[in-house]
Design a protein around this motif. Structure first.
Motif, PDB file in Angstrom:
ATOM      1  N   LYS A  24       0.893  -1.149   0.090  1.00 25.59           N
ATOM      2  CA  LYS A  24       0.034  -0.020  -0.012  1.00 25.59           C
ATOM      3  C   LYS A  24       0.720   1.090   0.025  1.00 25.59           C
ATOM      4  O   LYS A  24       0.388   2.392  -0.537  1.00 25.59           O
ATOM      5  N   LEU A  25       1.931   1.263   0.816  1.00 30.29           N
ATOM      6  CA  LEU A  25       2.684   2.397   0.718  1.00 30.29           C
ATOM      7  C   LEU A  25       3.530   2.548  -0.666  1.00 30.29           C
ATOM      8  O   LEU A  25       3.645   3.768  -1.294  1.00 30.29           O
ATOM      9  N   LYS A  26       3.713   1.554  -1.416  1.00 29.65           N
ATOM     10  CA  LYS A  26       4.559   1.810  -2.750  1.00 29.65           C
ATOM     11  C   LYS A  26       3.290   2.084  -3.636  1.00 29.65           C
ATOM     12  O   LYS A  26       3.594   3.092  -4.480  1.00 29.65           O
ATOM     13  N   ASN A  27       1.990   1.751  -3.618  1.00 28.41           N
ATOM     14  CA  ASN A  27       0.921   2.288  -4.461  1.00 28.41           C
ATOM     15  C   ASN A  27       0.769   3.596  -4.103  1.00 28.41           C
ATOM     16  O   ASN A  27       0.718   4.620  -4.914  1.00 28.41           O
ATOM     17  N   MET A  28       0.830   4.191  -2.737  1.00 25.81           N
ATOM     18  CA  MET A  28       0.678   5.535  -2.375  1.00 25.81           C
ATOM     19  C   MET A  28       1.805   6.384  -2.816  1.00 25.81           C
ATOM     20  O   MET A  28       1.570   7.778  -3.437  1.00 25.81           O
ATOM     21  N   GLY A  29       2.909   5.870  -2.916  1.00 33.33           N
ATOM     22  CA  GLY A  29       4.144   6.651  -3.486  1.00 33.33           C
ATOM     23  C   GLY A  29       3.910   6.776  -4.870  1.00 33.33           C
ATOM     24  O   GLY A  29       4.530   7.952  -5.356  1.00 33.33           O
ATOM     25  N   GLY A  34       3.024  10.180  -9.655  1.00 30.77           N
ATOM     26  CA  GLY A  34       2.109  10.713 -10.644  1.00 30.77           C
ATOM     27  C   GLY A  34       1.378  11.764 -10.577  1.00 30.77           C
ATOM     28  O   GLY A  34       1.394  12.706 -11.673  1.00 30.77           O
ATOM     29  N   ALA A  35       1.135  12.091  -9.420  1.00 27.31           N
ATOM     30  CA  ALA A  35       0.242  13.516  -9.289  1.00 27.31           C
ATOM     31  C   ALA A  35       1.221  14.644  -9.529  1.00 27.31           C
ATOM     32  O   ALA A  35       1.098  15.781 -10.018  1.00 27.31           O
ATOM     33  N   VAL A  36       2.641  14.626  -8.792  1.00 33.78           N
ATOM     34  CA  VAL A  36       3.446  15.698  -8.949  1.00 33.78           C
ATOM     35  C   VAL A  36       3.983  15.828 -10.189  1.00 33.78           C
ATOM     36  O   VAL A  36       4.063  16.939 -10.901  1.00 33.78           O
ATOM     37  N   LYS A  37       3.885  14.400 -11.116  1.00 29.98           N
ATOM     38  CA  LYS A  37       4.678  14.617 -12.438  1.00 29.98           C
ATOM     39  C   LYS A  37       3.434  15.523 -13.483  1.00 29.98           C
ATOM     40  O   LYS A  37       3.756  16.320 -14.121  1.00 29.98           O
ATOM     41  N   GLY A  38       2.230  15.056 -13.166  1.00 31.41           N
ATOM     42  CA  GLY A  38       1.328  15.774 -13.853  1.00 31.41           C
ATOM     43  C   GLY A  38       0.811  17.337 -13.404  1.00 31.41           C
ATOM     44  O   GLY A  38       0.782  18.147 -14.281  1.00 31.41           O
ATOM     45  N   PHE A  39       1.159  17.600 -12.477  1.00 28.95           N
ATOM     46  CA  PHE A  39       1.256  19.054 -11.816  1.00 28.95           C
ATOM     47  C   PHE A  39       2.366  19.787 -12.645  1.00 28.95           C
ATOM     48  O   PHE A  39       2.008  20.715 -12.978  1.00 28.95           O
ATOM     49  N   LYS A  40       3.625  19.227 -12.676  1.00 25.57           N
ATOM     50  CA  LYS A  40       4.733  19.804 -13.315  1.00 25.57           C
ATOM     51  C   LYS A  40       4.426  20.156 -14.767  1.00 25.57           C
ATOM     52  O   LYS A  40       4.632  21.178 -15.245  1.00 25.57           O
ATOM     53  N   ASP A  41       3.759  18.949 -15.401  1.00 22.43           N
ATOM     54  CA  ASP A  41       3.325  19.169 -16.818  1.00 22.43           C
ATOM     55  C   ASP A  41       2.602  20.306 -16.982  1.00 22.43           C
ATOM     56  O   ASP A  41       2.561  20.719 -17.910  1.00 22.43           O
ATOM     57  N   GLY A  42       1.420  20.422 -16.042  1.00 18.70           N
ATOM     58  CA  GLY A  42       0.450  21.254 -16.184  1.00 18.70           C
ATOM     59  C   GLY A  42       1.109  22.732 -16.137  1.00 18.70           C
ATOM     60  O   GLY A  42       0.451  23.653 -16.859  1.00 18.70           O
ATOM     61  N   MET A  43       1.734  22.814 -15.102  1.00 11.78           N
ATOM     62  CA  MET A  43       2.299  24.221 -14.979  1.00 11.78           C
ATOM     63  C   MET A  43       3.169  24.580 -16.129  1.00 11.78           C
ATOM     64  O   MET A  43       3.247  25.747 -16.419  1.00 11.78           O
TER      65      MET A  43
END
Length: 81
Positions: A24-29, A34-43
């Protein structure tokens, strides 16, 4: 009440692993990464738009009454007898 030592953090980490489990920790990581990468791409994409977007006041003024007449439906005109 200063900062915790390395032993305190290791005990906290051990408790977190025992409670959540490594899978579960691996999935959360992975989800967080992925969320951070998507945010950076969006910015990055949002900083230089390919087509400039006109302000809302210019869009409504440019359309005028003729554009709204095409999409407006007169309910009284569509009554069936």
């Amino acid at each position: 009440m200063g900062s915790f030592s390395i032993w305190h953090w290791l005990i906290v980490l051990l408790i977190v692993v025992l409670v959540f489990g490594t899978k579960k920790l691996k999935n959360m990581g992975t989800d967080l990464g992925g969320a951070v990468k998507g945010f950076k791409d969006g910015m990055k994409d949002g900083s230089t738009p390919e087509t400039p977007v006109p302000p809302a006041s210019q869009v409504t003024a440019a359309q005028g009454p003729s554009a709204s007449d095409k999409t407006t439906i007169d309910v009284e005109a569509r009554n069936k007898s």
